[in-house]
Design a protein around this motif. Structure first.
Motif, PDB file in Angstrom:
ATOM      1  N   ASP A 453     -15.987 123.071  74.616  1.00  0.00           N
ATOM      2  CA  ASP A 453     -17.040 122.064  74.438  1.00  0.00           C
ATOM      3  C   ASP A 453     -16.835 121.222  73.186  1.00  0.00           C
ATOM      4  O   ASP A 453     -17.689 120.399  72.842  1.00  0.00           O
ATOM      5  N   VAL A 455     -14.930 118.768  72.555  1.00  0.00           N
ATOM      6  CA  VAL A 455     -14.780 117.336  72.810  1.00  0.00           C
ATOM      7  C   VAL A 455     -16.125 116.627  72.952  1.00  0.00           C
ATOM      8  O   VAL A 455     -16.218 115.402  72.764  1.00  0.00           O
ATOM      9  N   TYR A 456     -17.197 117.367  73.229  1.00  0.00           N
ATOM     10  CA  TYR A 456     -18.512 116.760  73.450  1.00  0.00           C
ATOM     11  C   TYR A 456     -19.372 116.727  72.183  1.00  0.00           C
ATOM     12  O   TYR A 456     -20.538 116.315  72.246  1.00  0.00           O
ATOM     13  N   GLN A 457     -18.828 117.126  71.049  1.00  0.00           N
ATOM     14  CA  GLN A 457     -19.620 117.245  69.824  1.00  0.00           C
ATOM     15  C   GLN A 457     -19.529 116.014  68.917  1.00  0.00           C
ATOM     16  O   GLN A 457     -20.068 116.026  67.810  1.00  0.00           O
ATOM     17  N   ASP A 459     -19.665 111.607  68.290  1.00  0.00           N
ATOM     18  CA  ASP A 459     -20.267 110.348  68.751  1.00  0.00           C
ATOM     19  C   ASP A 459     -19.187 109.262  68.725  1.00  0.00           C
ATOM     20  O   ASP A 459     -19.046 108.515  67.753  1.00  0.00           O
ATOM     21  N   TYR A 460     -18.421 109.179  69.804  1.00  0.00           N
ATOM     22  CA  TYR A 460     -17.256 108.288  69.826  1.00  0.00           C
ATOM     23  C   TYR A 460     -17.663 106.814  69.723  1.00  0.00           C
ATOM     24  O   TYR A 460     -17.009 106.014  69.040  1.00  0.00           O
ATOM     25  N   VAL A 488     -10.045 114.753  71.525  1.00  0.00           N
ATOM     26  CA  VAL A 488     -10.954 114.112  70.563  1.00  0.00           C
ATOM     27  C   VAL A 488     -10.286 112.887  69.949  1.00  0.00           C
ATOM     28  O   VAL A 488     -10.869 111.793  69.860  1.00  0.00           O
ATOM     29  N   LYS A 491     -10.002 109.993  72.538  1.00  0.00           N
ATOM     30  CA  LYS A 491     -11.269 109.318  72.826  1.00  0.00           C
ATOM     31  C   LYS A 491     -11.664 108.387  71.680  1.00  0.00           C
ATOM     32  O   LYS A 491     -12.186 107.279  71.896  1.00  0.00           O
TER      33      LYS A 491
END
Length: 523
Positions: A453, A455-457, A459-460, A488, A491
Motif C-alpha cells: 500500500d 504507493v497510495y500514501q 499526494d502525487y 512511487v 507516478k
C-alpha cells in the motif's frame, strides 16, 4: 513471587549454556563416562534403560502393525536405533526407536511393494538424513517459535493418551482397577524413595498380581509374536535401477524430513528439561546413520521417541548415553532371552505408565485461564493450530509445519501494520509555492506485505515539484519494496515531480541501487 537474582546475569548464563565455539554434544557431563561417576548415577541410568526397554516393546509391536510388517521388524529397529544413536547422536539420554510417524510414512511402501522395498526406503532415508544433517538443516530449528513448541508438546501428550484408549476398550473390568493401581504407584512411590524408578515398580508389582491371582487380562504377548533370534546383517533384495529409486525416493525423503523434525523438537525439549545444550547437527546426521544401520539389519527405521524419552529423562532421571544404549540392549535381551517373561506383563501396567507420561508431558500452564488472558491471541492461535493438525493427522511433522506457517503469516501481518508514512506539514503546503518541497517520513520494516500500500500514501497531484522521502527509520528488505518505490517515483515523474529517497542504511541503499528501475514496476 520474589525475583531470581540470576535473572540479572544474562550474559553469564548464556555463555554457560551456549559457548561461542559451540558445544560438541552437551558436554562430558552426559557422556558414557559420566554414567560411572557414582554408584547412584550408574543405578539411575541402568534402571532407566530397563524401564524404557519394557515400555518400548508394546510400542514397537504396535508401530509394526501400523507399518504392516512382522513385529520382529519393529523390535529389531528399536534395538538397532537405540544402540546406534547412543554412540553417534548429539543429544545424550534421548531415546530413538521405531515410531508411529515413520510407520505411517512407510506403510504404503510395504503394502504396494513389499518388505524389501521398505528396507531400501529406510536405508535411502538414512542417507538423506546424513546429507541434510551435514548441510546444516538443524539450524532451521531457530525458526520454530515457542508457541509451536508448546503446541507440539501438548499434541504429543494427547496422542500418547489417546494411543492407550484401545487398550481400555472391550477389556475385562479388572483392567481398570489395575490401571488405577499402576497410576497410584507411579504417583505415590517416589514419596517413599527414588532409588528405583516408580514405573518399574508398577510394572513388576502388577505383573506379580496378575500372575499370582491368575487374572485373565491382555498382556504384552497378546500384542504379537516376540523374536527368538538375533537380527542379521544384509542388503534388501531389490533391483538397483532408476525405477526402484523412483518408487522409494518420495517415501525416503518424507521419512527423512519427518524423522528429523520429530528428533530436533524432541532434542530441544530435552535441552530445556536438562538445562543443557545439545549438538543438533550431530543429532541430525546421527539419526541418518542409525537408520542406515537399522535398514541393513532389516528394521523399519525410526527417529526420536518423545514418550520414551520423557520416561527416560523426566520420570527416571537419566542423563547420559548409557541409558539409551542399555534401553536397546535390554530390549533385545528381554524379547529374545526372556520373551516368555516379558509376554506375561499386563498391558494395564504399561498403559498406566504411558498415561502418567502424557500427564507429565502436557504443558498445563499453557491452558490456564490467567495464561490465556495474558497471551497474545496470535500465539494462542498458533498453539491451537499445531495441536489440532497434529491430533487430526496423528503426524507431529504436519502439525509443526502448519504451526510454523500460521505463526509466519500472523507475524508478517502484525509487522506489516507497524509501517507508517507521515507527511510533514511545514513545507510547501504552508507557503503555497509549487516550486517548494514536500517531506515524507517512512518508518518501519518494508517488505512484500507492508509495502503493497506504499504507493497510495503520497499526494502525487498536490505535492510541489520536489519531494523528499526520509527513510532513516525504515529498512528495505526485498524486491517487492523496491518495485513499490519505483512505482512511487514513476507516478511523481508523470506530474513533473522529482523524488529523492534519503537516509537509507547501507543494506537498503545497496538493494535499491542494484534493483531500482530493473523490475518493470510502474512502467
Amino acid at each position: 513471587m520474589p525475583r531470581d537474582p540470576r535473572a540479572d546475569q544474562p550474559a553469564v548464563q548464556l555463555s554457560a549454556v551456549q559457548p561461542v565455539a559451540g558445544p560438541p554434544d552437551a558436554g562430558a557431563e552426559f557422556s558414557f563416562r559420566a554414567a560411572f561417576s557414582s554408584v547412584r548415577r550408574l543405578r539411575t541410568e541402568v534402571l532407566a534403560g530397563l524401564v524404557v526397554a519394557v515400555a518400548l516393546i508394546p510400542e514397537a509391536i504396535a508401530f509394526s502393525i501400523i507399518a504392516g510388517v512382522d513385529p520382529r521388524i519393529g523390535l529389531f529397529a528399536a534395538f538397532t536405533m537405540a544402540v546406534t544413536i547412543s554412540f553417534v547422536g548429539g543429544r545424550p539420554a534421548m531415546i530413538s526407536a521405531a515410531t508411529g510417524a515413520v510407520a505411517l510414512v512407510v506403510a504404503p511402501v510395504v503394502r504396494d511393494h513389499g518388505v524389501d522395498y521398505l528396507v531400501a526406503t529406510v536405508i535411502l532415508g538414512g542417507i538423506l538424513q546424513v546429507v541434510l544433517g551435514l548441510l546444516g538443516v538443524a539450524r532451521l530449528m531457530r525458526f520454530i517459535p515457542r508457541s509451536v513448541m508448546v503446541g507440539f508438546v501438548n499434541a504429543l501428550a494427547i496422542l500418547i493418551f489417546t494411543s492407550q484408549v484401545p487398550h481400555l476398550v472391550g477389556v475385562p473390568w479388572v483392567v481398570y482397577p489395575l490401571v488405577g493401581a499402576g497410576i497410584a504407584i507411579i504417583v505415590g512411590f517416589p514419596r517413599l524413595t527414588r532409588v528405583v524408578p516408580a514405573p518399574l515398580v508398577a510394572i513388576v508389582l502388577l505383573t506379580l498380581v496378575t500372575v499370582g491371582a491368575s487374572l485373565a487380562v491382555p498382556t504384552v504377548g497378546d500384542e504379537g509374536a516376540l523374536p527368538d533370534s538375533l537380527p542379521t546383517l544384509g542388503l534388501p533384495d531389490v533391483p538397483l535401477t532408476l525405477d526402484t529409486l523412483r518408487i522409494i525416493a518420495p517415501y525416503a525423503l518424507a521419512m527423512a524430513l519427518v524423522g528429523l523434525i520429530e528428533s530436533m523438537l524432541t532434542a530441544k525439549l530435552v535441552d530445556d528439561i536438562t538445562d543443557s545444550h545439545s549438538n543438533k547437527t550431530r543429532e541430525s546426521w546421527g539419526q541418518g546413520v542409525a537408520n542406515v544401520v537399522t535398514g541393513l539389519f532389516g528394521g523399519m527405521g525410526g527417529c526420536a521417541m518423545i514418550g520414551q524419552t520423557m520416561i527416560n529423562v523426566k520420570v527416571s532421571g537419566a542423563r547420559t548415553r548409557l541409558s539409551t544404549f542399555l534401553a536397546g540392549v535390554f530390549l533385545l535381551v528381554l524379547v529374545v532371552g526372556l520373551g516368555d517373561v516379558v509376554a506375561i506383563i499386563p498391558m494395564a501396567a504399561l498403559v498406566a505408565v504411558m498415561i502418567m507420561v502424557s500427564v507429565g508431558t502436557f504443558d498445563w500452564h499453557s491452558i490456564r485461564p490467567a495464561t490465556l488472558r495474558r497471551m497474545p491471541k496470535s500465539e494462542t492461535a498458533v498453539m491451537l493450530a499445531t495441536v489440532a493438525v497434529t491430533v487430526a493427522t496423528h503426524n507431529l511433522a504436519y502439525g509443526v509445519v502448519v504451526g510454523v506457517v500460521v505463526a509466519a503469516v500472523l507475524f508478517v501481518r502484525r509487522v506489516a501494520h507497524l509501517t507508517t508514512v507521515t507527511r510533514l506539514d511545514d513545507g510547501a503546503e504552508g507557503t503555497g509555492d509549487p516550486d517548494g518541497e514536500r517531506v515524507y517520513v517512512v518508518d518501519g520494516e518494508l517488505f512484500f506485505a507492508s509495502s503493497n500500500d506504499l504507493v497510495y500514501q503520497f499526494d502525487y497531484a498536490g505535492d510541489p515539484r520536489r519531494v523528499i522521502v526520509d527513510m532513516s527509520g525504515a529498512h528495505v528488505w526485498d524486491a517487492s519494496t523496491v518495485a513499490a518505490l519505483d512505482a512511487v517515483q514513476h507516478k511523481y515523474a508523470q506530474h513533473g515531480t522529482t523524488v529523492e529517497f534519503r537516509g537509507l542504511d547501507a543494506d537498503s541503499a545497496e538493494r535499491l541501487d542494484r534493483l531500482a528501475g530493473r523490475l518493470g514496476a510502474g512502467h
